[in-house]
Scaffold this motif. Structure first.
Motif, PDB file in Angstrom:
ATOM      1  N   LEU A  68      16.134   6.200   5.774  1.00 42.33           N
ATOM      2  CA  LEU A  68      17.360   5.457   5.280  1.00 42.33           C
ATOM      3  C   LEU A  68      18.226   5.736   4.269  1.00 42.33           C
ATOM      4  CD1 LEU A  68      15.751   2.285   6.271  1.00 42.33           C
ATOM      5  CD2 LEU A  68      17.105   3.486   7.704  1.00 42.33           C
ATOM      6  N   PHE A  69      17.553   6.476   2.720  1.00 48.46           N
ATOM      7  CA  PHE A  69      18.557   7.028   1.810  1.00 48.46           C
ATOM      8  C   PHE A  69      18.489   8.277   1.661  1.00 48.46           C
ATOM      9  CE2 PHE A  69      18.361   2.163   2.004  1.00 48.46           C
ATOM     10  CZ  PHE A  69      19.793   2.073   1.047  1.00 48.46           C
ATOM     11  N   GLY A  70      18.370   8.846   2.643  1.00 51.27           N
ATOM     12  CA  GLY A  70      18.262  10.255   2.499  1.00 51.27           C
ATOM     13  C   GLY A  70      17.466  11.246   2.662  1.00 51.27           C
ATOM     14  N   LYS A  71      16.957  11.805   2.156  1.00 52.91           N
ATOM     15  CA  LYS A  71      15.600  13.034   2.293  1.00 52.91           C
ATOM     16  C   LYS A  71      14.478  12.533   1.847  1.00 52.91           C
ATOM     17  CE  LYS A  71      19.162  17.338   2.056  1.00 52.91           C
ATOM     18  NZ  LYS A  71      18.903  18.540   0.815  1.00 52.91           N
ATOM     19  N   ALA A  72      14.526  11.715   1.121  1.00 53.41           N
ATOM     20  CA  ALA A  72      12.880  11.247   0.884  1.00 53.41           C
ATOM     21  C   ALA A  72      12.885   9.640   1.025  1.00 53.41           C
ATOM     22  CB  ALA A  72      12.341  11.789  -0.199  1.00 53.41           C
ATOM     23  N   PRO A  73      11.779   9.301   1.518  1.00 48.69           N
ATOM     24  CA  PRO A  73      11.372   8.011   1.590  1.00 48.69           C
ATOM     25  C   PRO A  73      11.457   6.567   0.355  1.00 48.69           C
ATOM     26  CG  PRO A  73       9.386   9.173   2.174  1.00 48.69           C
ATOM     27  CD  PRO A  73      10.471   9.761   1.322  1.00 48.69           C
ATOM     28  N   THR A  74      11.934   6.132   0.616  1.00 47.41           N
ATOM     29  CA  THR A  74      12.519   5.060  -0.695  1.00 47.41           C
ATOM     30  C   THR A  74      11.982   3.455   0.024  1.00 47.41           C
ATOM     31  OG1 THR A  74      14.728   4.132  -0.079  1.00 47.41           O
ATOM     32  CG2 THR A  74      14.411   5.889  -1.829  1.00 47.41           C
ATOM     33  N   VAL A  75      11.939   2.888  -1.236  1.00 47.89           N
ATOM     34  CA  VAL A  75      11.765   1.494  -0.896  1.00 47.89           C
ATOM     35  C   VAL A  75      11.527   0.510  -0.261  1.00 47.89           C
ATOM     36  CG1 VAL A  75      11.634  -1.132  -2.000  1.00 47.89           C
ATOM     37  CG2 VAL A  75      11.119   0.654  -3.360  1.00 47.89           C
ATOM     38  N   ALA A  76      13.152   1.226   0.524  1.00 52.33           N
ATOM     39  CA  ALA A  76      13.635   0.518   1.519  1.00 52.33           C
ATOM     40  C   ALA A  76      13.171   1.272   2.729  1.00 52.33           C
ATOM     41  CB  ALA A  76      14.945   1.324   1.881  1.00 52.33           C
ATOM     42  N   TYR A 123      10.693  -1.331   5.675  1.00 50.55           N
ATOM     43  CA  TYR A 123      11.662  -1.189   7.061  1.00 50.55           C
ATOM     44  C   TYR A 123       9.838  -0.430   8.318  1.00 50.55           C
ATOM     45  CZ  TYR A 123      15.229  -3.840   6.132  1.00 50.55           C
ATOM     46  OH  TYR A 123      16.277  -4.588   5.882  1.00 50.55           O
ATOM     47  N   ALA A 124       8.872   0.045   7.224  1.00 53.13           N
ATOM     48  CA  ALA A 124       8.377   0.707   8.184  1.00 53.13           C
ATOM     49  C   ALA A 124       7.175  -0.155   9.222  1.00 53.13           C
ATOM     50  CB  ALA A 124       6.958   1.521   6.478  1.00 53.13           C
ATOM     51  N   TRP A 177       1.004  -1.183   0.384  1.00 54.42           N
ATOM     52  CA  TRP A 177      -0.147  -0.008  -0.035  1.00 54.42           C
ATOM     53  C   TRP A 177       1.485   1.484  -0.265  1.00 54.42           C
ATOM     54  CZ3 TRP A 177      -1.249   4.096   3.565  1.00 54.42           C
ATOM     55  CH2 TRP A 177      -2.134   4.691   3.220  1.00 54.42           C
ATOM     56  N   LEU A 178       1.615   1.057   1.081  1.00 57.04           N
ATOM     57  CA  LEU A 178       2.951   2.188   1.123  1.00 57.04           C
ATOM     58  C   LEU A 178       3.613   2.715  -0.218  1.00 57.04           C
ATOM     59  CD1 LEU A 178       4.496   2.501   4.399  1.00 57.04           C
ATOM     60  CD2 LEU A 178       2.747   4.098   3.610  1.00 57.04           C
ATOM     61  N   LEU A 179       3.744   1.800  -1.093  1.00 59.38           N
ATOM     62  CA  LEU A 179       4.507   1.797  -2.665  1.00 59.38           C
ATOM     63  C   LEU A 179       3.665   2.725  -3.502  1.00 59.38           C
ATOM     64  CD1 LEU A 179       6.168  -2.254  -2.215  1.00 59.38           C
ATOM     65  CD2 LEU A 179       7.462   0.383  -2.054  1.00 59.38           C
ATOM     66  N   CYS A 180       2.293   2.123  -3.599  1.00 58.71           N
ATOM     67  CA  CYS A 180       1.246   2.612  -4.580  1.00 58.71           C
ATOM     68  C   CYS A 180       0.876   3.978  -4.120  1.00 58.71           C
ATOM     69  CB  CYS A 180       0.429   1.651  -4.361  1.00 58.71           C
ATOM     70  SG  CYS A 180       0.332  -0.064  -4.678  1.00 58.71           S
ATOM     71  N   LYS A 181       1.043   4.447  -3.059  1.00 62.73           N
ATOM     72  CA  LYS A 181       0.616   5.271  -2.847  1.00 62.73           C
ATOM     73  C   LYS A 181       1.657   6.600  -3.113  1.00 62.73           C
ATOM     74  CE  LYS A 181      -2.976   5.759  -0.301  1.00 62.73           C
ATOM     75  NZ  LYS A 181      -4.360   6.955  -0.793  1.00 62.73           N
ATOM     76  N   MET A 182       2.847   5.771  -3.106  1.00 64.95           N
ATOM     77  CA  MET A 182       4.230   6.527  -3.049  1.00 64.95           C
ATOM     78  C   MET A 182       4.099   6.719  -4.277  1.00 64.95           C
ATOM     79  SD  MET A 182       7.117   4.821  -0.261  1.00 64.95           S
ATOM     80  CE  MET A 182       8.500   5.230  -0.970  1.00 64.95           C
ATOM     81  N   ALA A 183       4.171   6.214  -4.986  1.00 66.91           N
ATOM     82  CA  ALA A 183       4.309   5.835  -7.058  1.00 66.91           C
ATOM     83  C   ALA A 183       3.382   7.259  -7.006  1.00 66.91           C
ATOM     84  CB  ALA A 183       4.353   4.949  -7.039  1.00 66.91           C
ATOM     85  N   GLY A 184       2.471   7.489  -6.425  1.00 71.70           N
ATOM     86  CA  GLY A 184       1.489   8.669  -6.730  1.00 71.70           C
ATOM     87  C   GLY A 184       0.438   8.467  -7.771  1.00 71.70           C
ATOM     88  N   LEU A 185      -0.091   6.475  -7.193  1.00 68.81           N
ATOM     89  CA  LEU A 185      -1.109   5.450  -8.243  1.00 68.81           C
ATOM     90  C   LEU A 185      -2.500   5.101  -7.492  1.00 68.81           C
ATOM     91  CD1 LEU A 185      -1.110   3.751 -10.777  1.00 68.81           C
ATOM     92  CD2 LEU A 185      -0.682   1.826  -8.418  1.00 68.81           C
ATOM     93  N   ASP A 228       5.603   8.811  11.743  1.00 66.46           N
ATOM     94  CA  ASP A 228       4.312  10.085  11.774  1.00 66.46           C
ATOM     95  C   ASP A 228       4.419  10.957  10.120  1.00 66.46           C
ATOM     96  OD1 ASP A 228       4.531  10.676  14.985  1.00 66.46           O
ATOM     97  OD2 ASP A 228       5.958  11.339  14.550  1.00 66.46           O
ATOM     98  N   TRP A 229       4.933   9.788   9.576  1.00 59.09           N
ATOM     99  CA  TRP A 229       4.900  10.031   8.502  1.00 59.09           C
ATOM    100  C   TRP A 229       3.058   9.867   8.286  1.00 59.09           C
ATOM    101  CZ3 TRP A 229       7.319   5.139   4.288  1.00 59.09           C
ATOM    102  CH2 TRP A 229       7.020   6.132   2.978  1.00 59.09           C
ATOM    103  N   PRO A 230       2.675  10.978   7.161  1.00 60.61           N
ATOM    104  CA  PRO A 230       1.911  11.045   6.960  1.00 60.61           C
ATOM    105  C   PRO A 230       1.015   9.907   6.047  1.00 60.61           C
ATOM    106  CG  PRO A 230       2.312  12.902   6.260  1.00 60.61           C
ATOM    107  CD  PRO A 230       3.105  12.390   6.338  1.00 60.61           C
ATOM    108  N   LEU A 231       1.136   8.804   5.676  1.00 59.36           N
ATOM    109  CA  LEU A 231       0.985   7.828   4.976  1.00 59.36           C
ATOM    110  C   LEU A 231       0.787   6.499   5.983  1.00 59.36           C
ATOM    111  CD1 LEU A 231       2.952   7.654   1.247  1.00 59.36           C
ATOM    112  CD2 LEU A 231       0.671   8.198   1.775  1.00 59.36           C
ATOM    113  N   VAL A 232       1.281   5.995   6.870  1.00 61.59           N
ATOM    114  CA  VAL A 232       1.266   5.425   7.799  1.00 61.59           C
ATOM    115  C   VAL A 232       0.939   5.855   8.391  1.00 61.59           C
ATOM    116  CG1 VAL A 232       2.566   4.544  10.209  1.00 61.59           C
ATOM    117  CG2 VAL A 232       3.699   4.886   7.639  1.00 61.59           C
ATOM    118  N   GLN A 233       0.420   7.052   8.738  1.00 59.67           N
ATOM    119  CA  GLN A 233      -0.933   7.552   9.896  1.00 59.67           C
ATOM    120  C   GLN A 233      -2.257   7.268   9.471  1.00 59.67           C
ATOM    121  OE1 GLN A 233      -0.846   9.449  12.830  1.00 59.67           O
ATOM    122  NE2 GLN A 233       0.786   8.298  12.787  1.00 59.67           N
ATOM    123  N   GLU A 234      -2.220   7.637   7.975  1.00 65.58           N
ATOM    124  CA  GLU A 234      -3.409   6.763   7.462  1.00 65.58           C
ATOM    125  C   GLU A 234      -3.431   5.183   7.280  1.00 65.58           C
ATOM    126  OE1 GLU A 234      -5.314   7.308   2.638  1.00 65.58           O
ATOM    127  OE2 GLU A 234      -3.561   8.226   3.346  1.00 65.58           O
TER     128      GLU A 234
END
Length: 218
Positions: free
Chosen positions: A154-162, A166-167, A21-29, A193-199
């Motif tokens: 984990l890989f800088g300023k923005a969330p990635t697959v990793a 690990y969420a 679910w997170l991956l789909c949301k991150m992709a803007g799908l 606290d990530w808005p997607l995890v909060q959702e």
């Protein structure tokens, strides 16, 4: 185009559903959630044995159907390359794939000892010895990534697959009061606290408790 759907199981208990679910949301799908019957044998297997190889989550996008979590991640990276699911740098991208794959295929003792349960929160919890090496390995992965790429993700300023992979661990660490060094606790809290995890969490909190009887061996 036909409706895009993501088949998931319990929001409270299903770590693999959260990842997909997170991956789909991150992709803007844009997609419709399709929950499976919790009595479905595959859904219960995913919850009890924590296998990434069952058909949940399952993404149906046009003529494409893909169900393995990392396969979903790679497919989304292909159709939405600007979403930043993987780092731009080739070495960092390989590292991201490696630590994501490690979560995908390992940490079975952690999963059985600390099953996903967003609604629960223990003030203290005795972790059986078999799961402790898994916890230490996750600490090492987080520390290595945060030190190498500067955080806060984990890989800088923005969330990635990793971070998506690990969420659910962040949720488990909170549920079972796993002690973390300040830097790692800050990362855990950032993800929670990530808005997607909060959702997702809001959905888990209103979910019926019909599967409270799940028999997980500690």
């Amino acid at each position: 185009m036909a409706q895009t759907t993501l088949t998931i199981s319990s929001k409270n208990y299903s770590s693999w559903s959260l990842r997909g679910w997170l991956l789909c949301k991150m992709a803007g799908l844009e997609f419709i959630e399709r929950p499976v019957d919790i009595d479905d044998a595959n859904a219960r297997r995913e919850l009890l044995l924590l296998s990434p190889s069952v058909l949940v989550p399952r993404l149906t996008h046009g003529k494409v159907t893909v169900w393995d979590t990392l396969a979903i991640a790679e497919y989304l990276n292909e159709i939405a390359p600007r979403a930043g699911l993987l780092p731009e740098d080739i070495a960092a991208r390989a590292h991201c794939r490696a630590v994501s794959g490690e979560m995908h295929s390992g940490f079975y003792n952690l999963r059985s000892a600390l099953p996903m349960n967003i609604k629960a929160q223990h003030e203290s919890f005795k972790v059986f010895s078999g799961a402790k090496p898994d916890i230490e390995r996750i600490r090492a992965i987080w520390s290595e990534c945060l030190d190498a790429y500067g955080g806060p993700y984990l890989f800088g300023k923005a969330p990635t697959v990793a971070d998506a992979m690990y969420a659910p661990v962040c949720s488990r660490f909170r549920t079972y009061a796993v002690e973390l060094e300040p830097e790692l606790a800050a990362y855990r809290d950032l993800i929670l606290d990530w808005p997607l995890v909060q959702e997702w969490t809001r959905g888990a909190l209103v979910e019926a408790d019909e599967i409270i009887e799940l028999e997980v061996e500690f």
